[in-house]
Design a protein around this motif. Structure first.
Motif, PDB file in Angstrom:
ATOM      1  N   SER A   1      -6.999  13.599  -0.589  1.00 59.64           N
ATOM      2  CA  SER A   1      -6.399  13.445  -1.908  1.00 59.64           C
ATOM      3  C   SER A   1      -6.153  11.957  -2.175  1.00 59.64           C
ATOM      4  O   SER A   1      -6.187  11.128  -1.261  1.00 59.64           O
ATOM      5  N   ARG A   2      -5.896  11.635  -3.428  1.00 60.56           N
ATOM      6  CA  ARG A   2      -5.595  10.245  -3.756  1.00 60.56           C
ATOM      7  C   ARG A   2      -4.382   9.753  -2.974  1.00 60.56           C
ATOM      8  O   ARG A   2      -4.365   8.627  -2.471  1.00 60.56           O
ATOM      9  N   ALA A   3      -3.358  10.605  -2.871  1.00 56.48           N
ATOM     10  CA  ALA A   3      -2.145  10.200  -2.163  1.00 56.48           C
ATOM     11  C   ALA A   3      -2.420   9.963  -0.681  1.00 56.48           C
ATOM     12  O   ALA A   3      -1.957   8.976  -0.093  1.00 56.48           O
ATOM     13  N   ALA A   4      -3.177  10.866  -0.058  1.00 56.18           N
ATOM     14  CA  ALA A   4      -3.480  10.717   1.362  1.00 56.18           C
ATOM     15  C   ALA A   4      -4.347   9.494   1.613  1.00 56.18           C
ATOM     16  O   ALA A   4      -4.163   8.768   2.601  1.00 56.18           O
ATOM     17  N   LEU A   5      -5.316   9.254   0.718  1.00 54.59           N
ATOM     18  CA  LEU A   5      -6.183   8.093   0.882  1.00 54.59           C
ATOM     19  C   LEU A   5      -5.394   6.803   0.695  1.00 54.59           C
ATOM     20  O   LEU A   5      -5.635   5.814   1.381  1.00 54.59           O
ATOM     21  N   ARG A   6      -4.429   6.829  -0.202  1.00 52.73           N
ATOM     22  CA  ARG A   6      -3.595   5.651  -0.405  1.00 52.73           C
ATOM     23  C   ARG A   6      -2.808   5.325   0.872  1.00 52.73           C
ATOM     24  O   ARG A   6      -2.713   4.155   1.261  1.00 52.73           O
ATOM     25  N   VAL A   7      -2.274   6.343   1.514  1.00 48.19           N
ATOM     26  CA  VAL A   7      -1.550   6.112   2.760  1.00 48.19           C
ATOM     27  C   VAL A   7      -2.486   5.539   3.824  1.00 48.19           C
ATOM     28  O   VAL A   7      -2.135   4.606   4.553  1.00 48.19           O
ATOM     29  N   ARG A   8      -3.699   6.087   3.901  1.00 46.49           N
ATOM     30  CA  ARG A   8      -4.683   5.589   4.873  1.00 46.49           C
ATOM     31  C   ARG A   8      -5.023   4.131   4.581  1.00 46.49           C
ATOM     32  O   ARG A   8      -5.098   3.290   5.490  1.00 46.49           O
ATOM     33  N   TYR A   9      -5.220   3.803   3.315  1.00 38.13           N
ATOM     34  CA  TYR A   9      -5.576   2.434   2.956  1.00 38.13           C
ATOM     35  C   TYR A   9      -4.419   1.470   3.219  1.00 38.13           C
ATOM     36  O   TYR A   9      -4.641   0.306   3.559  1.00 38.13           O
ATOM     37  N   GLU A  10      -3.209   1.935   3.065  1.00 38.46           N
ATOM     38  CA  GLU A  10      -2.067   1.078   3.392  1.00 38.46           C
ATOM     39  C   GLU A  10      -2.111   0.672   4.862  1.00 38.46           C
ATOM     40  O   GLU A  10      -1.828  -0.480   5.216  1.00 38.46           O
ATOM     41  N   ARG A  11      -2.480   1.604   5.725  1.00 36.67           N
ATOM     42  CA  ARG A  11      -2.553   1.307   7.158  1.00 36.67           C
ATOM     43  C   ARG A  11      -3.716   0.371   7.459  1.00 36.67           C
ATOM     44  O   ARG A  11      -3.593  -0.552   8.260  1.00 36.67           O
TER      45      ARG A  11
ATOM     46  N   ALA B   1      -2.924  -3.146   6.265  1.00 41.94           N
ATOM     47  CA  ALA B   1      -1.932  -3.775   7.139  1.00 41.94           C
ATOM     48  C   ALA B   1      -2.577  -4.367   8.384  1.00 41.94           C
ATOM     49  O   ALA B   1      -2.056  -5.322   8.972  1.00 41.94           O
ATOM     50  N   GLY B   2      -3.715  -3.826   8.797  1.00 44.28           N
ATOM     51  CA  GLY B   2      -4.449  -4.376   9.929  1.00 44.28           C
ATOM     52  C   GLY B   2      -4.100  -3.714  11.245  1.00 44.28           C
ATOM     53  O   GLY B   2      -3.153  -2.937  11.364  1.00 44.28           O
ATOM     54  N   SER B   3      -4.886  -4.048  12.249  1.00 46.41           N
ATOM     55  CA  SER B   3      -4.703  -3.466  13.573  1.00 46.41           C
ATOM     56  C   SER B   3      -3.401  -3.929  14.206  1.00 46.41           C
ATOM     57  O   SER B   3      -3.020  -5.098  14.085  1.00 46.41           O
ATOM     58  N   PRO B   4      -2.710  -3.026  14.904  1.00 41.21           N
ATOM     59  CA  PRO B   4      -1.520  -3.447  15.642  1.00 41.21           C
ATOM     60  C   PRO B   4      -1.855  -4.264  16.879  1.00 41.21           C
ATOM     61  O   PRO B   4      -0.970  -4.875  17.482  1.00 41.21           O
TER      62      PRO B   4
ATOM     63  N   GLU C   1      -7.845  -7.684  18.001  1.00 41.48           N
ATOM     64  CA  GLU C   1      -8.910  -7.112  17.201  1.00 41.48           C
ATOM     65  C   GLU C   1      -8.590  -7.265  15.719  1.00 41.48           C
ATOM     66  O   GLU C   1      -7.440  -7.498  15.332  1.00 41.48           O
ATOM     67  N   SER C   2      -9.627  -7.149  14.917  1.00 45.46           N
ATOM     68  CA  SER C   2      -9.475  -7.229  13.462  1.00 45.46           C
ATOM     69  C   SER C   2     -10.135  -6.028  12.815  1.00 45.46           C
ATOM     70  O   SER C   2     -11.236  -5.633  13.209  1.00 45.46           O
ATOM     71  N   TRP C   3      -9.471  -5.453  11.823  1.00 44.71           N
ATOM     72  CA  TRP C   3     -10.062  -4.404  11.006  1.00 44.71           C
ATOM     73  C   TRP C   3     -10.525  -5.036   9.701  1.00 44.71           C
ATOM     74  O   TRP C   3      -9.722  -5.600   8.950  1.00 44.71           O
ATOM     75  N   CYS C   4     -11.794  -4.937   9.428  1.00 42.08           N
ATOM     76  CA  CYS C   4     -12.379  -5.500   8.210  1.00 42.08           C
ATOM     77  C   CYS C   4     -12.951  -4.362   7.371  1.00 42.08           C
ATOM     78  O   CYS C   4     -13.803  -3.605   7.852  1.00 42.08           O
TER      79      CYS C   4
ATOM     80  N   THR D   1      -6.569   2.956  20.609  1.00 38.57           N
ATOM     81  CA  THR D   1      -7.737   3.683  20.126  1.00 38.57           C
ATOM     82  C   THR D   1      -7.319   4.887  19.302  1.00 38.57           C
ATOM     83  O   THR D   1      -7.863   5.147  18.233  1.00 38.57           O
ATOM     84  N   ALA D   2      -6.347   5.612  19.789  1.00 34.92           N
ATOM     85  CA  ALA D   2      -5.911   6.800  19.057  1.00 34.92           C
ATOM     86  C   ALA D   2      -5.362   6.422  17.691  1.00 34.92           C
ATOM     87  O   ALA D   2      -5.651   7.078  16.693  1.00 34.92           O
ATOM     88  N   GLY D   3      -4.582   5.364  17.633  1.00 40.38           N
ATOM     89  CA  GLY D   3      -4.031   4.948  16.359  1.00 40.38           C
ATOM     90  C   GLY D   3      -5.094   4.489  15.389  1.00 40.38           C
ATOM     91  O   GLY D   3      -5.034   4.756  14.194  1.00 40.38           O
ATOM     92  N   ALA D   4      -6.099   3.787  15.906  1.00 41.26           N
ATOM     93  CA  ALA D   4      -7.147   3.281  15.036  1.00 41.26           C
ATOM     94  C   ALA D   4      -8.017   4.409  14.504  1.00 41.26           C
ATOM     95  O   ALA D   4      -8.371   4.428  13.334  1.00 41.26           O
ATOM     96  N   ARG D   5      -8.367   5.352  15.349  1.00 44.02           N
ATOM     97  CA  ARG D   5      -9.231   6.437  14.891  1.00 44.02           C
ATOM     98  C   ARG D   5      -8.568   7.258  13.796  1.00 44.02           C
ATOM     99  O   ARG D   5      -9.235   7.838  12.956  1.00 44.02           O
ATOM    100  N   ALA D   6      -7.246   7.277  13.805  1.00 46.47           N
ATOM    101  CA  ALA D   6      -6.549   8.051  12.788  1.00 46.47           C
ATOM    102  C   ALA D   6      -6.793   7.505  11.392  1.00 46.47           C
ATOM    103  O   ALA D   6      -6.679   8.226  10.415  1.00 46.47           O
ATOM    104  N   VAL D   7      -7.131   6.235  11.290  1.00 47.42           N
ATOM    105  CA  VAL D   7      -7.375   5.647   9.978  1.00 47.42           C
ATOM    106  C   VAL D   7      -8.836   5.257   9.796  1.00 47.42           C
ATOM    107  O   VAL D   7      -9.198   4.569   8.868  1.00 47.42           O
ATOM    108  N   GLY D   8      -9.697   5.684  10.695  1.00 50.88           N
ATOM    109  CA  GLY D   8     -11.116   5.521  10.464  1.00 50.88           C
ATOM    110  C   GLY D   8     -11.797   4.435  11.261  1.00 50.88           C
ATOM    111  O   GLY D   8     -13.007   4.277  11.184  1.00 50.88           O
TER     112      GLY D   8
END
Length: 215
Positions: free
Chosen positions: A56-66, A69-72, A76-79, A111-118
């Motif tokens: 959904s738009r709301a769920a995708l917005r939450v994913r995009y926020e993460r 914000a970038g990798s913890p 590493e860098s998320w681009c 790894t687990a945290g990153a896979r959760a957001v793609g």
């Protein structure tokens, strides 16, 4: 088009910048893109190979926020970029890269945290030359497929990564996804015999080959 920056950046210093190709503008991901991207990714058939289901738009917005914000993990860098068609200004998909050092596999928790957001990570079996490694991925909405958009976007991203010091590209492709395998080939990646989560690893240098000459 952007120019080489010279010195190799630190792994944590990869910040997405706009990338222009012949027909496309790759725009650094913003949370506001979720509104339009939810429709781009809404076809359930699109998820046959990439997994999951339309968000959904709301769920995708939450994913995009993460993602924004970038990798913890500071190593590493998320681009992330959305693909915009220059002729009509519409979004058509996305490309992404997870950049790490050549011999710095992520911990299980990261790894687990990153896979959760793609985003996904490499492991000790990943071949790499000296320099950073980027695991790349691409997704184009169903109605824009078959037009070479994924190839053009992925090659544009690969070139940008190479100019910023990335030396090795890696992608994981479902063995039945011929279109995605063609994109990997166009980016100069070669099939390996390494499997991960039901997908086959492709790898190659970060400088994509020149496009084929038109007859």
């Amino acid at each position: 088009m952007d120019e080489p920056t010279g010195a190799l950046p630190s792994t944590s210093g990869f910040t997405p910048e706009p990338i222009s190709t012949a027909r496309l503008d790759l725009l650094p991901l913003a949370v506001e893109h979720a509104q339009e991207m939810a429709a781009v990714l809404a076809d359930p058939a699109l998820h046959t190979f990439i997994g999951g289901e339309p968000a959904s738009r709301a769920a995708l917005r939450v994913r995009y926020e993460r993602l924004v914000a970038g990798s913890p993990d500071p190593a590493e860098s998320w681009c992330n970029w959305v693909i915009r068609l220059r002729d009509d200004g519409r979004l058509a998909g996305f490309v992404q890269a997870t950049v790490t050092g050549p011999h710095e596999p992520a911990t299980h928790a990261a790894t687990a945290g990153a896979r959760a957001v793609g985003h996904r990570h490499l492991d000790e079996a990943t071949p790499a030359t000296a320099g950073p490694v980027a695991e790349i991925a691409w997704v184009v909405g169903t109605q824009w497929q078959g037009r070479g958009i994924a190839t053009e976007a992925a090659r544009g991203m690969a070139g940008w990564l190479g100019r910023r010091g990335v030396r090795t590209l890696v992608a994981h492709v479902h063995p039945d996804h011929r279109a995605s395998a063609a994109v990997a080939t166009a980016c100069g990646l070669a099939l390996t015999d390494v499997w991960q989560d039901g997908e086959v690893r492709w790898t190659g240098p970060a400088a994509p080959p020149p496009p084929p000459a038109r007859g």
